[in-house]
Write a protein that holds these residues in place. Structure first.
Motif, PDB file in Angstrom:
ATOM      1  N   GLY A  13       3.078   7.487  14.731  1.00 57.71           N
ATOM      2  CA  GLY A  13       3.824   6.285  14.396  1.00 57.71           C
ATOM      3  C   GLY A  13       3.832   5.221  15.472  1.00 57.71           C
ATOM      4  O   GLY A  13       4.479   4.188  15.295  1.00 57.71           O
ATOM      5  N   PRO A  82       6.317   0.392  16.143  1.00 54.04           N
ATOM      6  CA  PRO A  82       6.121  -0.680  15.150  1.00 54.04           C
ATOM      7  C   PRO A  82       7.277  -1.673  15.192  1.00 54.04           C
ATOM      8  O   PRO A  82       8.404  -1.325  15.568  1.00 54.04           O
ATOM      9  N   ASP A  85      11.480  -3.718  10.520  1.00 54.31           N
ATOM     10  CA  ASP A  85      11.254  -4.237   9.169  1.00 54.31           C
ATOM     11  C   ASP A  85      11.968  -5.574   8.993  1.00 54.31           C
ATOM     12  O   ASP A  85      13.055  -5.805   9.536  1.00 54.31           O
ATOM     13  N   THR A 109      -6.617  -4.974   2.228  1.00 60.37           N
ATOM     14  CA  THR A 109      -6.406  -3.758   3.015  1.00 60.37           C
ATOM     15  C   THR A 109      -7.178  -3.719   4.331  1.00 60.37           C
ATOM     16  O   THR A 109      -6.903  -2.853   5.157  1.00 60.37           O
ATOM     17  N   ASP A 133       3.588  -2.960   0.408  1.00 59.70           N
ATOM     18  CA  ASP A 133       3.636  -1.921   1.438  1.00 59.70           C
ATOM     19  C   ASP A 133       2.529  -0.887   1.289  1.00 59.70           C
ATOM     20  O   ASP A 133       1.874  -0.517   2.253  1.00 59.70           O
ATOM     21  N   ARG A 134       2.294  -0.409   0.082  1.00 61.37           N
ATOM     22  CA  ARG A 134       1.338   0.686  -0.120  1.00 61.37           C
ATOM     23  C   ARG A 134      -0.109   0.231  -0.089  1.00 61.37           C
ATOM     24  O   ARG A 134      -1.012   1.050  -0.009  1.00 61.37           O
ATOM     25  N   SER A 136      -1.540  -2.346   1.983  1.00 59.27           N
ATOM     26  CA  SER A 136      -1.849  -3.214   3.118  1.00 59.27           C
ATOM     27  C   SER A 136      -1.940  -2.332   4.356  1.00 59.27           C
ATOM     28  O   SER A 136      -1.358  -1.241   4.393  1.00 59.27           O
ATOM     29  N   PRO A 138      -1.413  -0.719   8.089  1.00 55.77           N
ATOM     30  CA  PRO A 138      -0.300  -0.634   9.030  1.00 55.77           C
ATOM     31  C   PRO A 138      -0.627  -1.421  10.291  1.00 55.77           C
ATOM     32  O   PRO A 138      -1.764  -1.893  10.479  1.00 55.77           O
ATOM     33  N   GLU A 139       0.354  -1.567  11.158  1.00 54.91           N
ATOM     34  CA  GLU A 139       0.075  -2.144  12.476  1.00 54.91           C
ATOM     35  C   GLU A 139      -0.938  -1.256  13.188  1.00 54.91           C
ATOM     36  O   GLU A 139      -0.846  -0.031  13.141  1.00 54.91           O
ATOM     37  N   SER A 140      -1.893  -1.887  13.829  1.00 60.08           N
ATOM     38  CA  SER A 140      -2.910  -1.127  14.541  1.00 60.08           C
ATOM     39  C   SER A 140      -3.527  -2.005  15.613  1.00 60.08           C
ATOM     40  O   SER A 140      -3.352  -3.234  15.612  1.00 60.08           O
ATOM     41  N   ARG A 158       6.928  -6.498   4.156  1.00 60.77           N
ATOM     42  CA  ARG A 158       6.241  -5.563   3.262  1.00 60.77           C
ATOM     43  C   ARG A 158       7.194  -5.221   2.116  1.00 60.77           C
ATOM     44  O   ARG A 158       8.316  -4.794   2.356  1.00 60.77           O
TER      45      ARG A 158
END
Length: 247
Positions: A13, A82, A85, A109, A133-134, A136, A138-140, A158
């Motif tokens: 995470g 992260p 929100d 994506t 949210d599902r 796209s 994640p932060e990376s 999100r």
């Protein structure tokens, strides 16, 4: 860091961010919790780093083992939590008396595309980014690198249900324009004078039918017939520029 020693994987995470612009932006963001820093003596020299953050000095090749495929770290890598929100209602409250546009992405994506769109959104003064949210990324580190600091500056919401979010956006008096190459009118004629929400779909599939149904207008960019389509990040940049100069 000992020669030949392979560092541990990122904590679950906690993404790793690399590169001078993304790292400095993260360090300057009061909403970002930086958990650890690795860097060369030269790259970290002169930085005002919170003494509570563990710092490990390392050589370039060792830093390359911290990032995917020896990505261009420019001598600095950080591990972060992260960002907190952000709720759509809070973003819409922020934009109540604000003409800055919203950018809404329908199942885009690729982290490089999302990062590039963030960079353009900050460059042209967008209020925020909204994704499902599902569907796209994640932060990376890859996203942060493509965003070149914009990940730390642009509010990113999100949502669970994009259609419901578009309804809420309409209730906040935004004119929702979906960009699609099949639209009969160009973006210039669709812009109008209201607050804008620019909606873009994924490459290949484009916007889903239900997303199009929740737009007030569909518009296309007037590109040459010799080109089938533009990369979604390029289309977003052009649309944001058009929104910024409309009369």
């Amino acid at each position: 860091m000992r020669k030949g020693h392979r560092p541990s994987s990122p904590a679950p995470g906690r993404p790793r961010i690399w590169g001078r612009h993304p790292v400095l932006a993260a360090l300057a963001n009061p909403n970002r919790d930086v958990r650890r820093i690795w860097g060369t003596q030269e790259a970290l020299a002169g930085l005002d780093i919170d003494k509570a953050i563990p710092v490990t000095y390392a050589q370039g090749p060792d830093l390359g083992r911290l990032v995917p495929n020896d990505a261009p770290h420019q001598g600095m890598v950080i591990e972060v939590d992260p960002l907190p929100d952000i709720w759509l209602g809070d973003l819409l409250d922020l934009g109540r008396d604000d003409q800055r546009p919203l950018v809404v992405l329908d199942q885009v994506t690729d982290p490089h595309n999302v990062g590039a769109i963030m960079r353009s959104a900050v460059a042209f003064g967008a209020l925020g980014l909204i994704t499902q949210d599902r569907h796209s990324p994640p932060e990376s580190g890859a996203l942060a690198r493509s965003a070149s600091g914009a990940l730390e500056q642009l509010p990113w919401v999100r949502v669970v249900n994009l259609a419901r979010a578009l309804d809420e956006i309409a209730e906040a008096n935004y004119w929702r324009i979906g960009l699609t190459g099949d639209a009969p009118q160009t973006l210039e004629t669709a812009l109008g004078t209201s607050k804008l929400a620019l909606v873009l779909g994924s490459e290949g599939e484009g916007m889903r039918a239900n997303t199009e149904a929740h737009c007030d207008a569909l518009a296309r960019l007037p590109i040459s017939a010799d080109v089938e389509s533009l990369n979604v990040s390029n289309a977003a940049a052009i649309a944001l520029y058009a929104a910024s100069v409309r009369k």
